[in-house]
Scaffold this motif. Structure first.
Motif, PDB file in Angstrom:
ATOM      1  N   THR A  92     -37.076   8.745  34.765  1.00  0.00           N
ATOM      2  CA  THR A  92     -36.447   9.523  35.485  1.00  0.00           C
ATOM      3  C   THR A  92     -35.843   9.032  36.640  1.00  0.00           C
ATOM      4  OG1 THR A  92     -38.019  11.238  34.925  1.00  0.00           O
ATOM      5  CG2 THR A  92     -36.594  11.744  36.697  1.00  0.00           C
ATOM      6  N   GLY A  93     -36.379   8.113  37.487  1.00  0.00           N
ATOM      7  CA  GLY A  93     -35.811   7.563  38.675  1.00  0.00           C
ATOM      8  C   GLY A  93     -34.683   6.524  38.312  1.00  0.00           C
ATOM      9  N   ALA A  99     -27.316   7.984  37.990  1.00  0.00           N
ATOM     10  CA  ALA A  99     -26.214   9.088  38.293  1.00  0.00           C
ATOM     11  C   ALA A  99     -25.998   9.324  39.666  1.00  0.00           C
ATOM     12  CB  ALA A  99     -27.341  10.497  38.085  1.00  0.00           C
ATOM     13  N   ILE A 100     -26.343   9.084  40.659  1.00  0.00           N
ATOM     14  CA  ILE A 100     -26.099   9.003  41.941  1.00  0.00           C
ATOM     15  C   ILE A 100     -25.108   8.121  42.301  1.00  0.00           C
ATOM     16  CG2 ILE A 100     -27.954  10.656  42.648  1.00  0.00           C
ATOM     17  CD1 ILE A 100     -29.456   8.117  43.967  1.00  0.00           C
ATOM     18  N   ALA A 376     -34.021   7.371  44.837  1.00  0.00           N
ATOM     19  CA  ALA A 376     -34.520   7.334  43.472  1.00  0.00           C
ATOM     20  C   ALA A 376     -35.972   6.999  43.600  1.00  0.00           C
ATOM     21  CB  ALA A 376     -33.790   6.393  42.668  1.00  0.00           C
ATOM     22  N   GLY A 377     -36.355   5.996  44.383  1.00  0.00           N
ATOM     23  CA  GLY A 377     -37.843   5.710  44.606  1.00  0.00           C
ATOM     24  C   GLY A 377     -38.649   6.874  44.957  1.00  0.00           C
ATOM     25  N   CYS A 410     -34.188  15.300  41.434  1.00  0.00           N
ATOM     26  CA  CYS A 410     -32.855  14.940  40.633  1.00  0.00           C
ATOM     27  C   CYS A 410     -31.552  15.504  41.235  1.00  0.00           C
ATOM     28  CB  CYS A 410     -32.991  15.081  39.231  1.00  0.00           C
ATOM     29  SG  CYS A 410     -34.276  13.951  38.221  1.00  0.00           S
ATOM     30  N   PHE A 411     -31.874  17.115  41.144  1.00  0.00           N
ATOM     31  CA  PHE A 411     -30.780  17.758  41.592  1.00  0.00           C
ATOM     32  C   PHE A 411     -30.058  17.309  43.072  1.00  0.00           C
ATOM     33  CE2 PHE A 411     -30.760  22.232  39.048  1.00  0.00           C
ATOM     34  CZ  PHE A 411     -30.338  21.408  38.036  1.00  0.00           C
TER      35      PHE A 411
END
Length: 711
Positions: A92-93, A99-100, A376-377, A410-411
Motif C-alpha cells: 500500500t505504501g 500515486a502522490i 507514505a511511510g 491513502c485518500f
C-alpha cells in the motif's frame, strides 16, 4: 446558501440512474456483493464526461492490479499474520508513493492499486482458499459500476469538460487583471493582493489535473496543445509581473520625477488588461488570433521610451531600461494568453507565440521527495499497527477497521495536514452507518420488489447527489452515498441481523478513528513546514543557478523552480507584510533567473567585466548556500551589494565604449566589436534585477553609487 443548479440536478439523476442500473445487473447476475457496483458508480461519477471516463479507466486498471496483488500475496503469507501485515502495508505504501508522485489523472491507477489490495486481501484471511473467487467477484462488481457510470454519463445529456476549462481561465483572467492593476500602481503588499496571488496559483495548479482529463473529452489534440501552452504562460505571468514591482518602486520613490511618458503607458497597460475577453471571443476563426493592434501600439510606445546609450550609464536609465524590458515581456505574455483563450473557446484559429524565451519549454515538476516518503511511510506504519491491533484483539470483523484506516491514509496522504479530513471521513461514515441502519431495519422490510427499492432510494440519494459537484460538499456527500450503499449490503434476499450489522459496521468508524489519531500524532506540522521546506529547496536552486556547476537542462530547471513557486504561494496565508514570504520567493526566483542570464553572458564579456560578474555570482551562491545551511533567510551581506555595484559600474562603462568599438569595427571590417550592445544591455538588466531583488528596502531611501563617466 446557493441552491443546486439544473446541471447539478441532471448530474444527480444520471448518477442515481447509473447506480440503480449497476445494482440491478449485479442482482440479476447474482454477484456476491452487488452493492459494490452501486457504490462504485458514486465513486467514479463526475459531472463531466472526460473526467468520468479517465477516472473509470484508471480505477478499473488499479482495481485489477490490486486484486492481482491480493491473489499473489495471500496464499504464501496468510499463515504468518504479522509478516502478512507487513506485506500489505508495504504494498500500500509503495503504490501510494507512486500515486502522490503523479499530479495527473493517472494517479488513480496507483491509488486504487494501493488500497484495493488490503480491501480484498484482509477480509480473505479467514478463508484464504477463496481469495481468487473474492478477487474476481470484487473486480467484476467494480468494473460493472464503472461501465454503468461511463455509459449513462456519456449517453444521457453529456456535459463536456472544456467549458469548465474556459470558466476557470476566465476567473484567472479577472484575477490577473486585478493583480496587474495593483502591481503597476506600485502596490505589491497587503492581504487583498496576497489573496489574489493565492487564487492565481491555485487556478494554475488545478488546471494541471484538469488538462490531464481533457484528452478523454473528445478534445482535439491541437486544442489540448493550446490549453497546455496557455497554462505555461499563465505560470510565467506572475513572476514577470512581480519583477516589475521593484523597479517601479525605485523609479517612483519621490526623489526624482518619474520618466516622461511612463505613467500614461502604465495606465494604458492596466486598461488593456481590464478589457473583457468577450470582445474578441466571437472573432472569425480566419483572423489570426495574434492580431492585436493595442498590444502592437503598447510595444511601440515601450520602444520609444527606451533610454539611449548615455542615459543607460545612469542608475535611473538602467532602472527605466529594466522596467521597459519587463513591460514588453508582460505585454507579450498577456497577448499570448488572450490569443490562446480565443482559440480554445472557438476551437479553431492560428497562433504564433509573441513571448519567446530560452527558458520556455521545460516540463519538469518539483516534488518534495522527503515529505512524500514521510507521508507514505506514515501510511505503512499506520496499516501495520492497525493490523497488529486487529491480530492481537482477535476481532473477527476487525479487517473492516484496517481497510478503512488504509483507505483514509491513502485518500489524504498528499495533504499537508490530513487529520481534519480524516476526521470528516470518520464523521460522515458514522452518519452513513445511521442512515444504513435506518434503511436496513425500518425501510427495506417493507420493500418487496426492485422498483419499490428504487423509489425508496431515490429521494435521499438524488438530494445527496446534487451536492457532489460542489467542492465544499464533495467529500461529505460522496462518502455518505458510498458508505450508505456499502453498509446496507443489499443482497438478493433480505437477511438483516442487528448484532451482525453493528459488529461489522462499527469496524469502519473504529478504523477511521485510529487513522485520525495516528495522523494527528505523526503529521501535525501543517502547511508551514511544507512551505518552509519548499522555500529552502528554492534556495538550493538559486545557489545552483549562481554556481559554476553545470546545469543539465536550464529549461527544466526553470520549470521546476516555477512549479515549486506555484506550490509555495497557496500554502502561505495572506498578509499585509511587504516582506511577505511569497514576495520574497518571487525575488528568489528572479535572482536565480538573473544568475542564469549572467552565466550565459559570461563568455561574451571582457576579462575585467568577467571578474566583476563572477564575484557577484559567487556572492549570490555563498549567500543562498548559507541560508540553506542555517535553515532560515539570513541578512544579505553588504559585500554582495558592493560587488553588484562594482559590476554595474564596469558594465555601464563598457556600454559607453561599445559605440566607439562599433565605429572602429566599421573603419576596420576585419575587427568586430568585442561586446555587442545587446549583451551589455542584457547584463545590465540582470545586475539591476539582482540588486533590486536582494536589496529592495534600500531603494526608496538611497540610490546606488552613480558610475563615473566613461573615459
Amino acid at each position: 446558501m446557493t441552491y443546486p443548479t439544473s446541471r447539478d440536478w441532471i448530474f444527480s439523476v444520471k448518477t442515481f440512474a447509473a447506480s440503480m442500473l449497476a445494482l440491478y445487473i449485479g442482482l440479476k447476475l447474482e454477484l456476491p456483493r452487488p452493492y459494490w457496483a452501486m457504490a462504485t458508480v458514486y465513486i467514479v461519477s463526475n459531472p463531466f464526461v472526460g473526467a468520468t471516463r479517465s477516472k473509470a479507466l484508471y480505477r478499473a486498471l488499479g482495481t485489477m492490479i490490486g486484486a492481482s496483488a491480493a491473489v499473489l500475496f495471500v496464499p504464501p503469507f496468510v499463515e504468518s499474520p504479522y509478516l502478512f501485515s507487513a506485506v500489505v502495508a508495504l504494498w500500500t505504501g509503495t503504490l501510494l508513493l507512486l500515486a502522490i508522485s503523479d499530479r495527473t489523472a493517472r494517479s488513480y491507477v496507483f491509488m486504487l492499486a494501493a488500497y484495493t489490495m488490503p480491501l480484498i486481501a484482509l477480509p480473505s484471511v479467514m478463508n484464504p482458499a477463496g481469495i481468487f473467487d473474492l478477487a474476481v467477484s470484487r473486480t467484476e462488481e467494480i468494473v460493472l459500476g464503472i461501465v454503468c457510470a461511463s455509459v449513462v454519463g456519456g449517453a444521457i445529456l453529456p456535459s463536456r469538460l472544456a467549458p469548465t476549462l474556459i470558466e476557470r481561465t476566465d476567473a484567472w483572467f479577472r484575477d490577473a487583471a486585478f493583480y496587474a492593476k495593483e502591481t503597476l500602481s506600485g502596490r505589491m503588499g497587503g492581504k487583498t493582493i496576497s489573496a489574489c496571488r493565492q487564487r492565481l496559483a491555485i487556478t494554475v495548479n488545478a488546471l494541471e489535473f484538469l488538462l490531464s482529463q481533457l484528452a478523454y473529452d473528445h478534445t482535439r489534440p491541437d486544442v489540448l496543445a493550446r490549453a497546455q501552452a496557455l497554462r505555461g504562460r499563465m505560470q510565467f505571468l506572475m513572476p514577470i509581473m512581480s519583477a516589475i514591482s521593484d523597479p517601479l518602486a525605485a523609479l517612483f520613490n519621490g526623489r526624482n520625477p518619474p520618466p516622461p511618458g511612463l505613467e500614461p503607458l502604465l495606465a494604458d497597460i492596466v486598461t488593456w488588461f481590464g478589457e473583457p475577453l468577450s470582445a474578441r471571443a466571437d472573432a472569425p476563426s480566419s483572423i489570426n488570433a495574434n492580431n492585436d493592434p493595442k498590444a502592437d501600439a503598447l510595444r511601440s510606445r515601450i520602444a520609444d521610451l527606451q533610454p539611449d546609450a548615455d542615459a543607460l550609464r545612469t542608475w535611473e536609465g538602467a532602472l527605466l531600461s529594466n522596467t521597459l524590458w519587463r513591460l514588453k515581456q508582460l505585454v507579450d505574455v498577456w497577448q499570448d494568453c488572450r490569443a490562446l483563450r480565443v482559440i480554445i473557446t472557438n476551437e479553431e484559429g492560428s497562433w504564433r507565440p509573441r513571448y519567446r524565451h530560452w527558458r520556455m519549454g521545460g516540463t519538469q515538476q518539483y516534488f518534495d521527495r522527503g515529505m512524500l516518503l514521510f507521508s507514505a511511510g506514515s501510511a505503512v506504519l499506520a496499516i501495520f499497527i492497525a493490523s497488529s491491533l486487529w491480530i492481537a484483539s482477535g476481532w473477527n470483523d476487525g479487517a473492516g477497521a484496517v481497510t478503512l484506516a488504509a483507505v483514509a491514509c491513502c485518500f489524504f496522504a498528499a495533504l499537508d495536514e490530513p487529520a481534519p479530513q480524516v476526521f470528516a471521513f470518520f464523521t460522515y461514515t458514522c452518519l452513513a452507518v445511521v442512515l444504513a441502519g435506518l434503511y436496513l431495519f425500518v425501510i427495506l422490510p417493507t420493500v418487496h420488489d426492485f422498483p419499490m427499492l428504487v423509489i425508496m432510494f431515490a429521494v435521499p440519494f438524488i438530494l445527496i447527489g446534487t451536492l457532489i459537484p460542489r467542492p465544499q460538499f464533495n467529500l461529505a456527500t460522496m462518502l455518505t452515498a458510498v458508505n450508505t450503499a456499502t453498509f446496507i449490503s443489499i443482497q438478493g434476499t433480505y437477511d438483516a441481523n442487528f448484532l451482525t450489522f453493528m459488529n461489522s459496521n462499527l469496524a469502519g468508524p473504529a478504523g477511521l478513528l485510529f487513522a485520525f489519531v495516528w495522523t494527528r500524532v505523526t503529521r501535525p506540522f501543517g502547511a508551514e513546514l511544507a512551505a518552509a521546506r519548499l522555500i529552502r529547496s528554492g534556495w538550493r536552486d538559486v545557489a545552483l543557478s549562481a554556481s559554476t556547476r553545470p546545469v543539465d537542462d536550464q529549461k527544466n530547471l526553470t520549470a521546476r523552480m516555477i512549479d515549486r513557486l506555484m506550490q509555495i504561494i497557496p500554502r502561505i496565508a495572506a498578509s499585509d507584510d511587504q516582506r511577505h514570504p511569497s514576495i520574497e520567493s518571487f525575488r528568489d526566483l528572479r535572482i536565480a533567473f538573473n544568475s542564469l542570464d549572467l552565466r550565459r553572458l559570461r563568455r561574451r564579456l571582457h576579462d575585467a567585466d568577467l571578474a566583476s560578474v563572477d564575484r557577484v555570482l559567487e556572492g549570490v551562491r555563498a549567500y543562498f548556500q548559507q541560508c540553506v545551511e542555517r535553515g532560515a533567510r539570513q541578512p544579505v551581506p553588504t559585500s554582495l551589494e558592493t560587488a553588484i555595484d562594482v559590476a554595474l559600474d564596469r558594465i555601464t562603462r563598457r556600454g559607453g565604449a561599445v559605440h566607439a568599438e562599433a565605429a572602429a569595427a566599421q573603419a576596420q571590417p576585419d575587427q568586430a566589436a568585442a561586446v555587442p550592445g545587446r549583451q551589455i544591455r542584457d547584463a545590465l538588466h540582470a545586475l539591476v534585477g539582482m540588486r533590486l531583488s536582494l536589496f529592495p528596502d534600500t531603494l526608496a531611501s538611497a540610490l546606488p553609487p552613480q558610475p563615473e563617466p566613461a573615459a
